[in-house]
Design a protein around this motif. Structure first.
Motif, PDB file in Angstrom:
ATOM      1  N   LEU A   1      66.949  43.479 -22.312  1.00 41.45           N
ATOM      2  CA  LEU A   1      66.062  44.069 -21.007  1.00 41.45           C
ATOM      3  C   LEU A   1      66.841  45.029 -20.400  1.00 41.45           C
ATOM      4  N   PHE A   2      68.186  44.656 -20.370  1.00 42.48           N
ATOM      5  CA  PHE A   2      69.098  45.694 -19.479  1.00 42.48           C
ATOM      6  C   PHE A   2      68.990  46.857 -20.295  1.00 42.48           C
ATOM      7  N   GLY A   3      69.405  46.748 -21.560  1.00 48.33           N
ATOM      8  CA  GLY A   3      69.691  48.122 -22.584  1.00 48.33           C
ATOM      9  C   GLY A   3      68.285  48.778 -22.501  1.00 48.33           C
ATOM     10  N   ASP A   4      67.069  48.239 -22.316  1.00 46.19           N
ATOM     11  CA  ASP A   4      65.818  48.980 -22.213  1.00 46.19           C
ATOM     12  C   ASP A   4      65.556  49.624 -20.921  1.00 46.19           C
ATOM     13  N   GLY A   5      66.366  49.166 -19.891  1.00 46.28           N
ATOM     14  CA  GLY A   5      66.202  49.887 -18.570  1.00 46.28           C
ATOM     15  C   GLY A   5      65.146  48.928 -17.742  1.00 46.28           C
ATOM     16  N   LEU A   6      64.858  47.677 -18.133  1.00 43.35           N
ATOM     17  CA  LEU A   6      63.900  46.976 -17.586  1.00 43.35           C
ATOM     18  C   LEU A   6      64.612  45.917 -16.542  1.00 43.35           C
ATOM     19  N   LEU A   7      65.751  45.899 -16.401  1.00 46.82           N
ATOM     20  CA  LEU A   7      66.477  45.258 -15.263  1.00 46.82           C
ATOM     21  C   LEU A   7      67.102  46.493 -14.457  1.00 46.82           C
ATOM     22  N   LYS A   8      66.853  46.350 -13.230  1.00 43.45           N
ATOM     23  CA  LYS A   8      67.747  47.406 -12.306  1.00 43.45           C
ATOM     24  C   LYS A   8      68.927  46.893 -11.713  1.00 43.45           C
ATOM     25  N   VAL A   9      68.979  45.324 -11.827  1.00 40.39           N
ATOM     26  CA  VAL A   9      70.250  44.963 -11.187  1.00 40.39           C
ATOM     27  C   VAL A   9      70.660  43.956 -12.199  1.00 40.39           C
ATOM     28  N   LEU A  10      71.843  43.898 -12.594  1.00 39.65           N
ATOM     29  CA  LEU A  10      72.213  42.612 -13.094  1.00 39.65           C
ATOM     30  C   LEU A  10      73.527  41.864 -12.500  1.00 39.65           C
ATOM     31  N   PHE A  11      73.328  40.602 -12.181  1.00 43.91           N
ATOM     32  CA  PHE A  11      74.584  40.035 -11.603  1.00 43.91           C
ATOM     33  C   PHE A  11      75.170  39.202 -12.821  1.00 43.91           C
ATOM     34  N   THR A  12      76.511  39.516 -13.175  1.00 42.80           N
ATOM     35  CA  THR A  12      77.153  39.003 -14.154  1.00 42.80           C
ATOM     36  C   THR A  12      78.756  38.725 -14.078  1.00 42.80           C
TER      37      THR A  12
ATOM     38  N   THR B   1      75.788  52.341 -11.906  1.00 41.22           N
ATOM     39  CA  THR B   1      76.723  51.978 -10.635  1.00 41.22           C
ATOM     40  C   THR B   1      77.257  50.591 -11.291  1.00 41.22           C
ATOM     41  N   VAL B   2      78.457  50.276 -10.746  1.00 43.41           N
ATOM     42  CA  VAL B   2      79.104  49.119 -10.923  1.00 43.41           C
ATOM     43  C   VAL B   2      79.640  48.533  -9.766  1.00 43.41           C
TER      44      VAL B   2
ATOM     45  N   PRO C   1      70.501  51.747 -13.410  1.00 45.04           N
ATOM     46  CA  PRO C   1      70.704  50.555 -13.408  1.00 45.04           C
ATOM     47  C   PRO C   1      72.107  50.093 -12.885  1.00 45.04           C
ATOM     48  N   CYS C   2      72.249  48.816 -12.186  1.00 47.27           N
ATOM     49  CA  CYS C   2      73.585  48.566 -11.753  1.00 47.27           C
ATOM     50  C   CYS C   2      74.030  47.164 -12.199  1.00 47.27           C
ATOM     51  N   ILE C   3      75.201  46.902 -12.385  1.00 43.05           N
ATOM     52  CA  ILE C   3      75.953  45.845 -12.826  1.00 43.05           C
ATOM     53  C   ILE C   3      76.893  45.437 -11.632  1.00 43.05           C
ATOM     54  N   VAL C   4      76.516  44.068 -11.342  1.00 48.22           N
ATOM     55  CA  VAL C   4      77.251  43.533 -10.056  1.00 48.22           C
ATOM     56  C   VAL C   4      78.116  42.591 -10.913  1.00 48.22           C
ATOM     57  N   PHE C   5      79.542  42.686 -10.744  1.00 44.23           N
ATOM     58  CA  PHE C   5      80.435  41.785 -11.307  1.00 44.23           C
ATOM     59  C   PHE C   5      80.970  40.701 -10.337  1.00 44.23           C
ATOM     60  N   SER C   6      80.856  39.665 -10.631  1.00 44.42           N
ATOM     61  CA  SER C   6      81.720  38.479  -9.991  1.00 44.42           C
ATOM     62  C   SER C   6      82.331  37.619 -10.815  1.00 44.42           C
ATOM     63  N   PHE C   7      83.066  36.892 -10.324  1.00 46.54           N
ATOM     64  CA  PHE C   7      84.067  36.150 -11.358  1.00 46.54           C
ATOM     65  C   PHE C   7      83.588  34.650 -10.974  1.00 46.54           C
ATOM     66  N   SER C   8      82.526  34.422 -10.589  1.00 48.03           N
ATOM     67  CA  SER C   8      81.861  33.004 -10.481  1.00 48.03           C
ATOM     68  C   SER C   8      80.374  33.207 -10.913  1.00 48.03           C
ATOM     69  N   LYS C   9      79.936  32.010 -11.487  1.00 53.27           N
ATOM     70  CA  LYS C   9      78.720  31.950 -11.986  1.00 53.27           C
ATOM     71  C   LYS C   9      77.747  31.562 -10.899  1.00 53.27           C
TER      72      LYS C   9
END
Length: 145
Positions: free
Chosen positions: A97-108, A122-123, A15-23
């Motif tokens: 869902l992210f903790g269970d591996g059901l989301l592959k990418v999270l934009f946050t 990956t971040v 899983p990948c977390i994509v950090f942005s500073f904008s909603k």
């Protein structure tokens, strides 16, 4: 962003977390993946069940809110959004869902990093500058970590 995310998933770096500073940026990036599907049929089914169980706790009227109805198709494809503008129940489901591996990418935004430990291979940061209320500045080492 689409090429980067598809490369990350194809190389098994999710899983990948994509950090942005904008909603708004989180939502735009997630919509840029509208033709991508990173989940198997079984995973889509699991996402649907978990989401339905959580949303059933809301009143019938609240279940019809656009934020509620528009999120499920995205989540079923393994893509999530997490920011302060979302209803708390949606944020909780996305964290599960992210903790269970059901989301592959999270934009946050930074909301996802506050007090939560989540498994990510990956971040990605969309920027190393953020607006602090007065001006744009480089993120600090603590914010990066």
């Amino acid at each position: 962003m689409r090429k980067l995310i598809t490369l990350i998933v194809s190389k098994g770096l999710d899983p990948c977390i994509v950090f942005s500073f904008s909603k708004r940026e989180c939502e735009q990036f997630s919509m840029s993946l509208k033709n991508c599907d990173f989940n198997t049929e079984d995973e889509r089914e699991s996402v649907g069940k978990i989401y339905k169980n959580a949303i059933e706790t809301l009143s019938a009227e609240d279940q019809q809110l656009p934020q509620i109805t528009m999120m499920l198709p995205l989540l079923k494809r393994g893509i999530g959004i997490h920011h302060g503008g979302l209803l708390p129940i949606i944020k909780e489901v996305i964290e599960l869902l992210f903790g269970d591996g059901l989301l592959k990418v999270l934009f946050t935004t930074e909301t996802f990093s506050m007090g939560i430990n989540m498994p990510a291979k990956t971040v990605v940061f969309t920027s190393i500058e953020k607006f602090d209320g007065d001006e744009y500045r480089w993120i600090s080492g603590g914010e990066y970590i």
